[in-house]
Motif scaffolding. Structure first.
Motif, mmCIF file in Angstrom:
data_model
loop_
_atom_site.group_PDB
_atom_site.id
_atom_site.type_symbol
_atom_site.label_atom_id
_atom_site.label_comp_id
_atom_site.label_asym_id
_atom_site.label_seq_id
_atom_site.Cartn_x
_atom_site.Cartn_y
_atom_site.Cartn_z
ATOM 1 N N ASP A 284 37.838 48.710 36.241
ATOM 2 C CA ASP A 284 38.457 49.245 35.027
ATOM 3 C C ASP A 284 39.960 49.433 35.270
ATOM 4 O O ASP A 284 40.454 50.557 35.345
ATOM 5 C CB ASP A 284 37.785 50.565 34.639
ATOM 6 C CG ASP A 284 38.294 51.105 33.314
ATOM 7 O OD1 ASP A 284 38.812 50.305 32.508
ATOM 8 O OD2 ASP A 284 38.187 52.320 33.092
ATOM 9 N N ASN B 218 43.936 47.814 34.190
ATOM 10 C CA ASN B 218 44.606 47.052 33.139
ATOM 11 C C ASN B 218 46.068 46.831 33.493
ATOM 12 O O ASN B 218 46.881 47.743 33.384
ATOM 13 C CB ASN B 218 44.513 47.791 31.792
ATOM 14 C CG ASN B 218 43.091 47.792 31.268
ATOM 15 O OD1 ASN B 218 42.504 46.743 31.096
ATOM 16 N ND2 ASN B 218 42.532 48.970 31.052
ATOM 17 N N LYS C 257 39.948 39.658 34.089
ATOM 18 C CA LYS C 257 38.722 40.451 33.960
ATOM 19 C C LYS C 257 37.657 39.782 33.106
ATOM 20 O O LYS C 257 36.710 40.418 32.686
ATOM 21 C CB LYS C 257 39.055 41.822 33.349
ATOM 22 C CG LYS C 257 39.884 42.680 34.258
ATOM 23 C CD LYS C 257 40.272 44.031 33.722
ATOM 24 C CE LYS C 257 39.541 44.557 32.558
ATOM 25 N NZ LYS C 257 39.819 45.939 32.226
#
Length: 137
Positions: free
Chosen positions: A82, A84, A90
């Motif tokens: 998780d 970014n 991803k």
């Protein structure tokens, strides 16, 4: 406690310092050449049905079966973290990281019956696989 003369202490200290200096005087290229060899095999999988829980479970079970192959030194099965940042990919569903002592061990893995069975049983689950193989620089 044993008494140590100043002269004995200085002689031993000099030898330790000389040894340390000799080790650090080895060129970086020679130190790298002494590093143990390693072959890294990193595989990314994209499922045909990424939202299918049964497909996830089947592929995970197949990947776990691979870790029993004796030629593998270290393994890791992962899913996207998780995180970014623009440089992070991803879109895959699973990654498999395998570390071998050398290229020959990786070649043994490629033809191992467990690996061949994994490909036979699970290849219908994915649309794309990307492999990154690397060795020590």
């Amino acid at each position: 406690m044993k008494k140590v003369s100043r002269r004995s202490f200085l002689e031993k200290s000099s030898m330790v310092l000389a040894s340390a200096a000799a080790i650090t005087a080895i060129p970086a290229s020679a130190q790298a050449a002494q590093a143990p060899s390693m072959f890294v095999h990193h595989v990314y999988f994209w499922l045909k049905n990424p939202s299918s829980k049964p497909d996830h479970a089947k592929l995970l079970k197949g990947l776990q079966s691979l870790t029993s192959i004796e030629a593998i030194k270290t393994s890791h099965i992962g899913v996207p973290a998780d995180t970014n940042r623009p440089v992070i990919e991803k879109s895959y569903q699973f990654s498999l990281l395998l570390i071998f002592n050398n290229r020959q061990d990786q070649d043994t893995y490629q033809t191992h019956p467990t690996h061949l069975k994994f490909v036979e049983d699970c290849s219908n689950l994915w649309t794309k696989v990307i492999v990154y193989d690397s060795v020590n620089a």
